[in-house]
Design a protein around this motif. Sequence first.
Motif, short mmCIF file in Angstrom:
data_model
loop_
_atom_site.label_atom_id
_atom_site.label_comp_id
_atom_site.label_asym_id
_atom_site.label_seq_id
_atom_site.Cartn_x
_atom_site.Cartn_y
_atom_site.Cartn_z
N VAL A 45 0.84 -1.19 0.00
CA VAL A 45 0.00 0.00 0.00
C VAL A 45 0.88 1.25 0.00
N LYS A 46 0.60 2.18 -0.90
CA LYS A 46 1.45 3.37 -1.04
C LYS A 46 1.44 4.22 0.22
N ASN A 47 0.26 4.49 0.75
CA ASN A 47 0.11 5.32 1.95
C ASN A 47 -0.63 4.52 3.03
N PRO A 48 0.06 3.65 3.73
CA PRO A 48 -0.61 2.71 4.62
C PRO A 48 -1.13 3.32 5.92
N HIS A 49 -2.19 2.71 6.39
CA HIS A 49 -2.70 2.99 7.73
C HIS A 49 -2.17 1.88 8.65
N VAL A 50 -1.42 2.27 9.66
CA VAL A 50 -0.77 1.31 10.56
C VAL A 50 -1.46 1.36 11.92
N LEU A 51 -1.70 0.19 12.49
CA LEU A 51 -2.23 0.07 13.85
C LEU A 51 -1.18 -0.61 14.71
N GLU A 52 -0.87 0.00 15.84
CA GLU A 52 0.08 -0.60 16.78
C GLU A 52 -0.65 -0.94 18.07
N ILE A 53 -0.49 -2.17 18.51
CA ILE A 53 -1.04 -2.59 19.79
C ILE A 53 0.07 -2.44 20.83
N GLY A 54 0.01 -1.32 21.57
CA GLY A 54 1.01 -1.03 22.59
C GLY A 54 2.00 0.04 22.15
N PHE A 55 1.72 1.32 22.45
CA PHE A 55 2.64 2.41 22.07
C PHE A 55 3.95 2.31 22.85
N GLY A 56 3.85 1.97 24.13
CA GLY A 56 5.03 1.71 24.95
C GLY A 56 6.05 2.83 24.94
N THR A 57 7.26 2.52 24.51
CA THR A 57 8.37 3.48 24.52
C THR A 57 8.35 4.43 23.33
N ILE A 62 -2.61 2.11 20.28
CA ILE A 62 -3.47 1.97 21.46
C ILE A 62 -2.62 1.62 22.66
N GLU A 63 -2.73 2.41 23.71
CA GLU A 63 -1.92 2.21 24.91
C GLU A 63 -2.76 2.50 26.15
N LYS A 64 -2.75 1.58 27.09
CA LYS A 64 -3.52 1.75 28.33
C LYS A 64 -2.70 2.44 29.42
N PHE A 65 -1.37 2.26 29.39
CA PHE A 65 -0.52 2.81 30.44
C PHE A 65 0.63 3.63 29.84
N PRO A 66 0.37 4.89 29.47
CA PRO A 66 1.43 5.72 28.87
C PRO A 66 2.59 5.95 29.85
N LEU A 67 3.79 6.07 29.27
CA LEU A 67 4.98 6.34 30.07
C LEU A 67 5.11 7.83 30.36
N GLY A 68 5.77 8.15 31.47
CA GLY A 68 6.02 9.55 31.82
C GLY A 68 7.19 10.11 31.03
N GLU A 69 7.26 11.44 30.95
CA GLU A 69 8.29 12.11 30.16
C GLU A 69 9.71 11.79 30.65
N GLU A 70 9.89 11.74 31.95
CA GLU A 70 11.22 11.46 32.50
C GLU A 70 11.73 10.10 32.05
N THR A 71 10.85 9.11 32.08
CA THR A 71 11.22 7.75 31.64
C THR A 71 11.58 7.74 30.17
N VAL A 72 10.78 8.42 29.37
CA VAL A 72 11.00 8.47 27.93
C VAL A 72 12.36 9.06 27.60
N ARG A 73 12.73 10.13 28.28
CA ARG A 73 14.00 10.80 28.00
C ARG A 73 15.20 9.93 28.40
N LYS A 74 15.04 9.13 29.43
CA LYS A 74 16.12 8.23 29.84
C LYS A 74 16.41 7.17 28.77
N LEU A 75 15.41 6.80 27.99
CA LEU A 75 15.60 5.79 26.95
C LEU A 75 16.58 6.27 25.88
N ALA A 76 16.57 7.57 25.61
CA ALA A 76 17.55 8.20 24.68
C ALA A 76 17.57 7.54 23.30
N TYR A 77 16.41 7.16 22.80
CA TYR A 77 16.38 6.52 21.48
C TYR A 77 16.86 7.43 20.35
#
Length: 220
Positions: A46-58, A81-96
């Motif tokens: 598909v040229k312009n796909p619609h993607v669904l992710e189960i678990g946004f996580g990190t 779709i995510e039931k338990f979003p991560l906090g900003e501090e945790t996200v920044r520590k991941l340093a992706y």
Amino acid sequence: MTLETTADGSNTLFVPELNEHYHSVKGALTESEHIFIQMGLNHSLVKNPHVLEIGFGTGLNAFLTLLEAEKRQRTVSFTSIEKFPLGEETVRKLAYPEKIAPEESQKFYALHTAPWNQPVKISPYFTLHKVEADFTCFAFKEYYDVVYFDAFAPEKQPEMWNQTLFDKLYQQLNPGGILTTYCAKGVVRRMLQTAGFTVERLPGPPGGKREILRASKVKA
């Protein structure tokens, strides 16, 4: 929740309550790139796909998808779709972004700061719609071309892996759509087949799991 460095130098999170990691300790980046980008997104015609992710996580899968969309100039609509979003501090520590694409770090953090439950255009080629909800009782209103099934393992989160939910995902996929997951257990493969998918066992990521699954909704 604790930060751990995986075998490829990228970080992941460990959840003591579940005795589970967000990503493979054999390589968080390597795993996501192989399973969801190479075997998932890039396999879709598909040229312009619609993607669904189960678990946004990190946000790692979303970030890699954004980078791939821009690289290929392919417009992607990404719902997660995510039931338990991560906090900003945790996200920044991941340093992706610092490891993967420092010049795109602003876009990575924009994925996390984007408002929930509404579409947000992160770049010309990537629109994000984060949904704060419980996947097990979510009422879908859209259809998708690619599904990243990235919930915690069946033995850790069994409510996310059952026949009713895979039946639902099959119904929400457009003809020719595909679903990829790191879990290659026989019980998962059989549930996907019962839902109507054609299922392939594929080689796992380098240095990681031996096999993964890709399930396709064959066009009539």
